[in-house]
Every structure is written in structure tokens, then in C-alpha cells.
Design an enzyme around this catalytic site. Structure first.
Site, PDB file in Angstrom:
ATOM      1  N   PRO A 180     -15.551  41.132 -37.038  1.00  0.00           N
ATOM      2  CA  PRO A 180     -14.757  40.307 -36.116  1.00  0.00           C
ATOM      3  C   PRO A 180     -14.760  40.853 -34.697  1.00  0.00           C
ATOM      4  O   PRO A 180     -13.730  40.964 -34.045  1.00  0.00           O
ATOM      5  CB  PRO A 180     -13.356  40.366 -36.733  1.00  0.00           C
ATOM      6  CG  PRO A 180     -13.300  41.721 -37.369  1.00  0.00           C
ATOM      7  CD  PRO A 180     -14.704  42.051 -37.803  1.00  0.00           C
ATOM      8  N   VAL A 182     -16.826  40.391 -30.810  1.00  0.00           N
ATOM      9  CA  VAL A 182     -16.956  39.222 -29.942  1.00  0.00           C
ATOM     10  C   VAL A 182     -17.747  38.110 -30.638  1.00  0.00           C
ATOM     11  O   VAL A 182     -17.292  36.969 -30.738  1.00  0.00           O
ATOM     12  CB  VAL A 182     -17.641  39.608 -28.612  1.00  0.00           C
ATOM     13  CG1 VAL A 182     -17.865  38.379 -27.753  1.00  0.00           C
ATOM     14  CG2 VAL A 182     -16.808  40.639 -27.861  1.00  0.00           C
ATOM     15  N   HIS A 443       3.483  27.111  -8.859  1.00  0.00           N
ATOM     16  CA  HIS A 443       4.313  26.657  -9.981  1.00  0.00           C
ATOM     17  C   HIS A 443       4.009  25.191 -10.278  1.00  0.00           C
ATOM     18  O   HIS A 443       3.929  24.381  -9.338  1.00  0.00           O
ATOM     19  CB  HIS A 443       5.813  26.801  -9.645  1.00  0.00           C
ATOM     20  CG  HIS A 443       6.707  26.226 -10.699  1.00  0.00           C
ATOM     21  ND1 HIS A 443       6.961  26.887 -11.881  1.00  0.00           N
ATOM     22  CD2 HIS A 443       7.375  25.036 -10.762  1.00  0.00           C
ATOM     23  CE1 HIS A 443       7.777  26.138 -12.616  1.00  0.00           C
ATOM     24  NE2 HIS A 443       8.038  25.013 -11.954  1.00  0.00           N
TER      25      HIS A 443
END
Length: 470
Positions: A180, A182, A443
Site C-alpha cells: 500500500p 503510492v 473564505h
């Protein structure tokens, strides 16, 4: 046997080799590039690009199945046409490879030599049985190949590596993935989302290159909610039975299971292609893997006129690093023996899983104990992430207690590929946490989560400084 004299011989026509060749030519030197295999980089043929094409298909399927929380209802079931998926992957992959091939075809014919090179001495190479190349300096840029542990070899054509996946004409029914990292994580999740039965097995708990225990644990929980993943697996037996692979293992619930799969995808790492270069005929000092000792700043191997770049040196096997290393090697090979250090950029790694993983700067495992603080944000309640239902993940940022300098970060979460870039720029500019917080944050954006982590690190640094003063 023909004899060819050149200023620089570049062995390998991948990303690093092409960069070295172009740098040498830009410096006004005669250069020849030697390649024994097919032209086209690992990234374009079997790496970065085809894997992202498969991931894009998987993300489309996943998104189509998860619309109801938004109040969007899709009539019927989502089906995946494996043949169509792989057709697009290969068609677009070939397009990317075509761009690379076009660049190679545009090189002067006299600068290209086809065949496998072996060192006769430090600056003499024999290419197959047809040419002996005498060079002023040599750049090794031979890349890497999948490393396959011996026990898997008995699986025959049921054993596949990532190179083989992109030759499939359709998707198989089941795949067991070993490793497991990349490659294994990206392909394992993509195949699972495309309807393939997948089990992902690892060793020692490693996952996606993450070294921060808290971030790694968060990633483990997130992925295990979606597909079978055991980063610390106990695999008891792997064998071929007919046209299938049978695996006997201890499952996550501690029961013994026996399952069969169409293929075993082995993604347990890569090995540098240096073992057939005849390096024993040079003066180079080799490590246990057969890789020459070299200087990361100049790419020079030992005290020789040999330079080594890209995956062949097993240092930072990433395309942008290979391009940088090739350029540095080519420039220094051209000016040898007047060497100059090249630009080595801040470390940046991205895993294109979902959520993505980003690793920036100094890894957690290499930070000096007691000299840094960690700032944290959990994306569970981060505003924009929650709006998009992408609110899974954890970000840790690291800062030096005394100076406040930003040292690095490890994260799993939304927009990690973009946040990772911002943080890598901050590392390279040696910014402090205070300076980073002076930057604008719009934001609502995912990057507001980064600001939360930076504020947390700032507060922890103040507390740590106060404790030291006391």
C-alpha cells in the site's frame, strides 16, 4: 565494432536522460543519448499519466454513486464498462507518450544510439556489439523497474505489476494488491471504485509513505471504511491455482480466510536499473543495491567523471526530481571538472488517492526530537470541506520551536495536491509560521483548514517557549 567519440554520453532516454542531454547541448557540448528499450518516459507509459486516467474514471464512478446526500437522485444503477474504461486509459496514455516520442524524434539522428550500454571503464561504454563510445563524461539515467519478491514469481502470468495494468483490455473481476505505497494505494482504490473486488495487503503498517503515526492512523481508518486494507497483514500462503491466485491470510477480524483472485498486483517498490551496466568495471563505490555513492548537489558519482540522475540513483523517484537531477547532471557533465551545485527544491510528494496524501519538507520521522511543535486540523468540521462532503482527513504542520521556521507537513485530506504545493513553497522560502499566517486566506476555501493548523502550531510554539523560559 564502431568507435564514437563524444563530450558526454547519456545512458537512458527517460525524463532524467533527456534533461541531461538537453542541458549538455545547451552548454555547447557534443552529446549522445543511448537507449536500449522503447522511447517514452516511465511517467507517460506506465506511471503518472495512465494511473491518473484510471483514477479519473474511478472518481467519476464514485461520484455517480454518492449523489443522494446532496438531494440528487440518479435513476437506476451506475454501471462500469471495463472495456471502455481501459480503452480511454490506453488511448490517452498513447497520446501522452506520443508527445514524448515526438520530442525524441526531433533530436538529431547522430545524437541517438540504440542499444544497451555497459561500462568498459569510467568513460568508455560498449553499446551492444556494435559501438564503443569514448566520452569525456557520462550520465547514468537508466531509471528503475518494479521490484518483485521471489515468492511471487511462481504465480506466472497471474502476477502483474503496474506496467501490466495499463495493457489490460478490460477490468478483471478481482485483484489482490501487495504493497500500500503510492502505486498500490492509488491503483487499489481506483480498481475498487470501478467494481473490482480488491484486497490490499501491506507489511509493518506502512501506508502511502506517511511517517506521522497520527496521520497514518487517520488514513488507515478512512481507507478501511471504503475497501479492504490491512497495512500490517499476515499472509500465510500465496499460490497459483489454475488461472487464479489463492491467498490464505489472517483477516482484520483475526479469522483465517482463503480467497482467490484473477491477479496479484505486486507494488512492493522499485529497483534502480544499474545492475546490468557493468559498474564493476568502473572505480565507483557501490552500495548494497549496486547504486553508486553520489553527491545530491552536483549528481557526481564518487570522484569520477560519471554522474547519476533520476530513478537510477534511488534517491527521490519523482518526475520533477528526475528532471531537476538530469539538468544538474548534464550541466556538470558539460563543465567537468568545474562542478557547481544545482537547485534542489523542497521535498514534495503527493498520493492521488481520495482523500489525497501530501508529504512536504522534512518527514515527521526525521524531525529532531524536542525541537519542534505540531499544529493540527481535522477536516471533519472544516467548512468548505463539509459543504462538498469531502470532510475526511488530518493535517499536521511542523515548526521549529526557537525560530518558528516551518519545517514540513504530512496530511491526508481534500485538495492535498494544492495545499502541498503551497507548503512546499513555504519550506523552500524558509518562511516562519508567523509569515505564513500573514498571507491571504479566502473564505470559504479548504485552505482555511491550513490556517487553523498554522494557528495551532503558533500557539503550541508559544507554550513550548514559555516552558523553556521557566
Amino acid at each position: 565494432m564502431k568507435t564514437l567519440h563524444t563530450d558526454i554520453a547519456v545512458v537512458g532516454a527517460g525524463t532524467a536522460g533527456l534533461a541531461a542531454y538537453r542541458a549538455a547541448r545547451a552548454a555547447g557540448k557534443r552529446a549522445v543519448i543511448i537507449e536500449g528499450g522503447p522511447y517514452g518516459t516511465t511517467c507517460a507509459r506506465v506511471g503518472c499519466m495512465p494511473s491518473k486516467l484510471l483514477i479519473a474514471a474511478a472518481e467519476a464512478a464514485h461520484a455517480a454513486r454518492h449523489t443522494e446526500p446532496f438531494g440528487v437522485h440518479v435513476a437506476g444503477t451506475v454501471s462500469v464498462d471495463g472495456t471502455a474504461v481501459m480503452d480511454r486509459v490506453k488511448r490517452e496514455r498513447d497520446r501522452f507518450v506520443g508527445f514524448v516520442l515526438q520530442g525524441v524524434e526531433n533530436l538529431p539522428a547522430e545524437d541517438k544510439l540504440h542499444g544497451y550500454a555497459r561500462f568498459v571503464s569510467n568513460t568508455v561504454l560498449r553499446v551492444d556489439d556494435h559501438t564503443e563510445v569514448h566520452a569525456g563524461s557520462v550520465v547514468i539515467a537508466t531509471g528503475s523497474r518494479p521490484a518483485i519478491p521471489g515468492p511471487f514469481l511462481d504465480l506466472g502470468d497471474r502476477l502483474v505489476v503496474n506496467d501490466d495494468v495499463f495493457a489490460w483490455d478490460t477490468l478483471p473481476a478481482s485483484v489482490a494488491v501487495f504493497g500500500p505505497g503510492v502505486i498500490g494505494l492509488e491503483l487499489g482504490q481506483a480498481l475498487a471504485r470501478l467494481g473490482v473486488k480488491v484486497r490490499v495487503f501491506g507489511v509493518s503498517g506502512s501506508l502511502g509513505g506517511i511517517s506521522d503515526p497520527a496521520v497514518r492512523q487517520a488514513a488507515r481508518r478512512i481507507f478501511q471504511d471504503e475497501f479492504y486494507l490491512d497495512p500490517d497483514a499476515r499472509v500465510l500462503e500465496t499460490k497459483r491455482v489454475g488461472d487464479e491466485v489463492e491467498i490464505r491470510y489472517i483477516a482484520l477480524d483475526n479469522t483465517e480466510r482463503r480467497e482467490r483472485f484473477a491477479y496479484a498486483l505486486v507494488a512492493t517498490g522499485r529497483r534502480p536499473n544499474v545492475d546490468k551496466l557493468g559498474l564493476e568495471n568502473t572505480t565507483l563505490e557501490l552500495d548494497a543495491r549496486g547504486v553508486p555513492a553520489f553527491d545530491r548537489q552536483t549528481m557526481r558519482a564518487g570522484d569520477s567523471a560519471i554522474f547519476i540522475a533520476g530513478d537510477a540513483n534511488a534517491d527521490a523517484p519523482l518526475l520533477h526530481e528526475a528532471a531537476d537531477e538530469g539538468r544538474i547532471a548534464g550541466e556538470n557533465a558539460a563543465r567537468y571538472p568545474d562542478l557547481q551545485p544545482g537547485l534542489r527544491r523542497a521535498s514534495l510528494g503527493v498520493v492521488f488517492s481520495d482523500p489525497q496524501i501530501a508529504l512536504v519538507g522534512t518527514p515527521h520521522a526525521r524531525l529532531p526530537s524536542g525541537q519542534f511543535v505540531t499544529g493540527e486540523v481535522d477536516f471533519g468540521d472544516q467548512g468548505r470541506s463539509r459543504v462538498m462532503l469531502k470532510n475526511r482527513g488530518l493535517l499536521h504542520v511542523y515548526a521549529e520551536i526557537g525560530s518558528g521556521r516551518f519545517l514540513g507537513a504530512e496530511m491526508i485530506g481534500p485538495s492535498a495536491e494544492h495545499i502541498g504545493h503551497l507548503l512546499a513553497w513555504a519550506v523552500q522560502q524558509q518562511l516562519t509560521i508567523d509569515q505564513m499566517l500573514e498571507m491571504p486566506f479566502y473564505h470559504p476555501v479548504v485552505e482555511e483548514g491550513l490556517r487553523t493548523a498554522l494557528r495551532d502550531a503558533q500557539a503550541r510554539r508559544v507554550q513550548a517557549g514559555a516552558r523553556r523560559a521557566a
